[in-house]
Design a protein around this motif. Sequence first.
Motif, short mmCIF file in Angstrom:
data_model
loop_
_atom_site.label_atom_id
_atom_site.label_comp_id
_atom_site.label_asym_id
_atom_site.label_seq_id
_atom_site.Cartn_x
_atom_site.Cartn_y
_atom_site.Cartn_z
N ALA A 455 0.83 -1.20 0.00
CA ALA A 455 0.00 0.00 0.00
C ALA A 455 0.87 1.26 0.00
N LEU A 456 1.97 1.23 0.76
CA LEU A 456 2.86 2.39 0.80
C LEU A 456 3.45 2.67 -0.58
N SER A 457 3.91 1.61 -1.27
CA SER A 457 4.52 1.81 -2.59
C SER A 457 3.48 2.18 -3.64
N LEU A 458 2.25 1.67 -3.52
CA LEU A 458 1.22 1.95 -4.52
C LEU A 458 0.73 3.38 -4.42
N TYR A 459 0.41 3.85 -3.20
CA TYR A 459 -0.19 5.18 -3.05
C TYR A 459 0.85 6.29 -2.89
N GLY A 460 2.07 5.94 -2.48
CA GLY A 460 3.13 6.94 -2.37
C GLY A 460 3.18 7.66 -1.04
N TYR A 461 2.40 7.23 -0.04
CA TYR A 461 2.44 7.85 1.28
C TYR A 461 3.43 7.10 2.17
N SER A 462 3.96 7.79 3.17
CA SER A 462 4.70 7.11 4.23
C SER A 462 3.67 6.49 5.18
N TYR A 471 -10.59 6.91 4.78
CA TYR A 471 -10.76 6.19 3.52
C TYR A 471 -11.14 7.13 2.39
N ARG A 472 -11.86 8.20 2.72
CA ARG A 472 -12.29 9.14 1.68
C ARG A 472 -11.11 9.91 1.08
N ASP A 473 -9.97 9.95 1.78
CA ASP A 473 -8.79 10.67 1.27
C ASP A 473 -8.10 9.95 0.13
N ILE A 474 -8.37 8.67 -0.04
CA ILE A 474 -7.65 7.91 -1.08
C ILE A 474 -8.57 7.44 -2.20
N THR A 475 -9.88 7.59 -2.05
CA THR A 475 -10.78 7.17 -3.10
C THR A 475 -11.17 8.36 -3.96
N ALA A 476 -11.32 8.15 -5.25
CA ALA A 476 -11.79 9.19 -6.16
C ALA A 476 -13.30 9.18 -6.28
N PRO A 497 -15.35 -4.99 -8.87
CA PRO A 497 -14.41 -5.22 -9.98
C PRO A 497 -13.72 -3.96 -10.48
N LEU A 498 -14.36 -2.78 -10.28
CA LEU A 498 -13.74 -1.56 -10.79
C LEU A 498 -14.10 -0.39 -9.87
N ARG A 499 -13.06 0.28 -9.38
CA ARG A 499 -13.21 1.49 -8.57
C ARG A 499 -11.99 2.35 -8.88
N THR A 500 -12.09 3.65 -8.68
CA THR A 500 -10.95 4.52 -8.94
C THR A 500 -10.45 5.09 -7.62
N HIS A 501 -9.12 5.01 -7.40
CA HIS A 501 -8.48 5.56 -6.21
C HIS A 501 -7.48 6.63 -6.62
N ARG A 502 -7.03 7.41 -5.61
CA ARG A 502 -6.13 8.53 -5.88
C ARG A 502 -4.85 8.38 -5.07
N LYS A 503 -3.70 8.52 -5.76
CA LYS A 503 -2.40 8.45 -5.10
C LYS A 503 -2.05 9.80 -4.46
N LYS A 504 -0.95 9.83 -3.72
CA LYS A 504 -0.52 11.06 -3.05
C LYS A 504 -0.26 12.17 -4.05
N ASP A 505 0.30 11.84 -5.23
CA ASP A 505 0.61 12.87 -6.23
C ASP A 505 -0.60 13.27 -7.06
N GLY A 506 -1.79 12.75 -6.72
CA GLY A 506 -3.01 13.11 -7.43
C GLY A 506 -3.38 12.17 -8.55
N THR A 507 -2.51 11.24 -8.91
CA THR A 507 -2.80 10.29 -9.98
C THR A 507 -3.98 9.41 -9.62
N VAL A 508 -4.96 9.34 -10.53
CA VAL A 508 -6.12 8.46 -10.33
C VAL A 508 -5.88 7.18 -11.10
N PHE A 509 -6.11 6.05 -10.45
CA PHE A 509 -5.87 4.76 -11.10
C PHE A 509 -7.04 3.81 -10.86
N PRO A 510 -7.30 2.90 -11.79
CA PRO A 510 -8.38 1.92 -11.61
C PRO A 510 -7.94 0.83 -10.64
N ALA A 511 -8.87 0.35 -9.82
CA ALA A 511 -8.54 -0.66 -8.82
C ALA A 511 -9.65 -1.68 -8.72
#
Length: 805
Positions: A455-462, A471-476, A497-511
């Motif tokens: 999770a740390l490497s995927l989202y970019g947070y320490s 939880y609302r801070d990481i979901t788009a 099967p499909l949801r969109t989340h947001r990384k620390k740098d703002g990148t939205v990715f399918p999950a």
Amino acid sequence: MSQKPSYEELAGRVRELEEDALARRRTNEVLRKSEERYRMIFNYSPLGIVHFDCDGLIVDCNERFLEIVGAPRERLLGFNMATSLRNEEMKAAVIAGLSGEPNYFEGDYRSVTANKVTPIRAMFSRVNTDDGGFMGAVGLLEDVSAQKQSEEALRESREFLGKIVASISDPIFVKDRDHRLILVNEAECALAGRTREEILGRTDYDFFPKDQVDIFWEKDEAVFETGEENENEEQITDGQGRTRTIVTKKSLYTDSFGNKFIVGVIRDITDRKEAELALQAAHQELQDIIEFLPDATLVVDRNKKVTYWNRAIEEMTGVRKSDILGKGDYAYASAFYGSSRPMLIDLVMAEEPEIESRYDFVKRIGTTVYGEAYVPGAYGGKGAYLWSTAAPLIGRDGNIIGFIQSIRDISERKRAEEALKENEKKYRQLFETVSDAILVCDGDSRRLIDVNERALSLYGYSREEFLDLSYRDITAEPDESDVVIRETLSGVGVQVPLRTHRKKDGTVFPAEISSSTFELAGRKVICGVVRDITERKRVERELSAYRDGLEHLIEARTAELARTNERLKVEIEERRRAKERLKLFAYSVAHDLKSPAVGIHGIAKRLHRQTRDVLDEKSRSYCSQILKVSEHIAELVDKINVYIATKEARLSFERIALKEILAMLRDEFSVQFNSRRIDWDLPESDVVITADRLSLLRVFRNLVDNALKYGGEHLSRIRIGYEEGSDSHILSVADNGRGLRGSDSERIFEVFQRQETSKGVEGAGLGLTIVREIAEQHNGRVWMEPAPNGGASFFVTISKDLPVS
């Protein structure tokens, strides 16, 4: 009139009064010293001691009790433990103690004035006078924080704050960083004139005048910013419209996830009055306290002579108090270890490494010493893990008058802790090594309470940043995520099967997300497994576009393929007929050639045998040439038959040990090897492959025969090799003979093809063609590599995926 007493009578009466007064003073002095001695034991005992009367009202307590409960004496005196305790289990234990049934309580005690949870164990026992009168009961409390350090890591901030609220009679509240009230007690509800449901989640502005709340919030912000405790006298208008003067004490509490809270305690000083209660203590009360302690307890004086030895320590050691009271020379240690030697109580005044080394754990807090060790002699030799607390007893003059040690059997807890540590280690290792991101959040607050390395490497947070998020801070898609969380908390395992989340740098990715719920420390938590499907979605888009292109291409090619298919059917039929004709021709040639060749060979051999004495040298040479030609024709016919059999015969695949095939070859060619002094090298390892046995033998026979024929007179070594490829077995036959040119490496495998160096050497030109045919039948191939210093190496591959027939 009554007669006045004489002088002598008055003098006698005075003497009697003086003697009586002197006797009383002596008695009072003895009582005072006795009370002083037991008061010192009472005050300096390492256990918290509280005395309450028949109605449950607290009438006395020692300093240790005040430390444990975290409140000043004046706030506790007069508190009714039988009716006002909010902990029903502890209240039931108090009531049972008053009824004469000693009762044990173990649980967490929330301090009144400090932001901490104190695990305690308590025993409540009835106290009677010498004549059987009912005096009330005593409670013995022990701070077991040091014993439960591993458990404290699991206690969560809400449970901690909730029990603080339940254990304090003054109004108390807890605010989050937005000044919202998240915990209140009944006294706070009464002050605000609202129910708990009306208060929680709202702010002070909803209940009190703005000018008062402005001051409240100013003090709140000071505590949030500085972290320093604040105590302030303020005015507050309660729910009934009365303006009261209060003292509010506010402290900052930060939970294990970094969330900050204000913990406030309000004391109404409007009608405050000082409660003054006389301290009562007696020798029998203190003796009963020690006697009925649940833990084994001993007291020694300054000379290390035993002065108290309670029933619990009698059971633990098997030594009766009548046999040990008054004894010195470490007699108390002999009861545990079978020999007189120092133990934990002897470490109170000085650090002695030799004694400390006998314990698994030793810790000092002030003058109190804590220790843990396994004692084989406990309980008659059964042995036990014992936790001990030792402290000095201080007199009113500040001098040490003795020492006290409490001992508890923690064998069961030790076993449970070891099992817990082992399980936690296994599950933590599994948690951290899962390839998907795992997020654990609180079911109520939705705040993240644990994440794994993925999770740390995927989202970019320490990790620290993560645990400050919800939880609302990481979901788009926060609204959709709330629906999933509610479904999960209802007990339904959810697969999204499909949801969109947001990384620390703002990148939205399918999950892709799987979620479930379970209980942790008495509260519901949600576990979400998140898989990044960015790459999968990209491939799906490419495949979709590729599929659309293929559909158009297929439509365009279908008609052409249909026409080509018809042409292929005609061509296949023509090839089948040609193959049948070729096969018939080959059999005819073999038959028509072999019979005359055998006849010519027989006639020539007879002619040579019968006329060799009359024929001249030239005629005999002609006969020899006829014999060789006829033998060559017969050999050619045999090769043709082998070639046809190779192409037509049904193969039988079986498991074959390579060393068996090579042993047959060695026997077959041993005469030639010996006569020509050729070294024969074989692979050392035992190799088993799946192949047709006869075909495999033909491959090695043809390659070895080829090396013997064309190697020349300098041939001195033939080496059989084996290598294991990723999907095939690689067989090789190498020699150091005449060698081949690189340009011949492909042509020599064609039918009836021979290299330039084969002139003068007998051969049909079919041996290597047969090898290639066999290799192809085994889903392999064949090739030749010339050696740089002469010689040639032939390689044949056989597939590893051949099925056993």
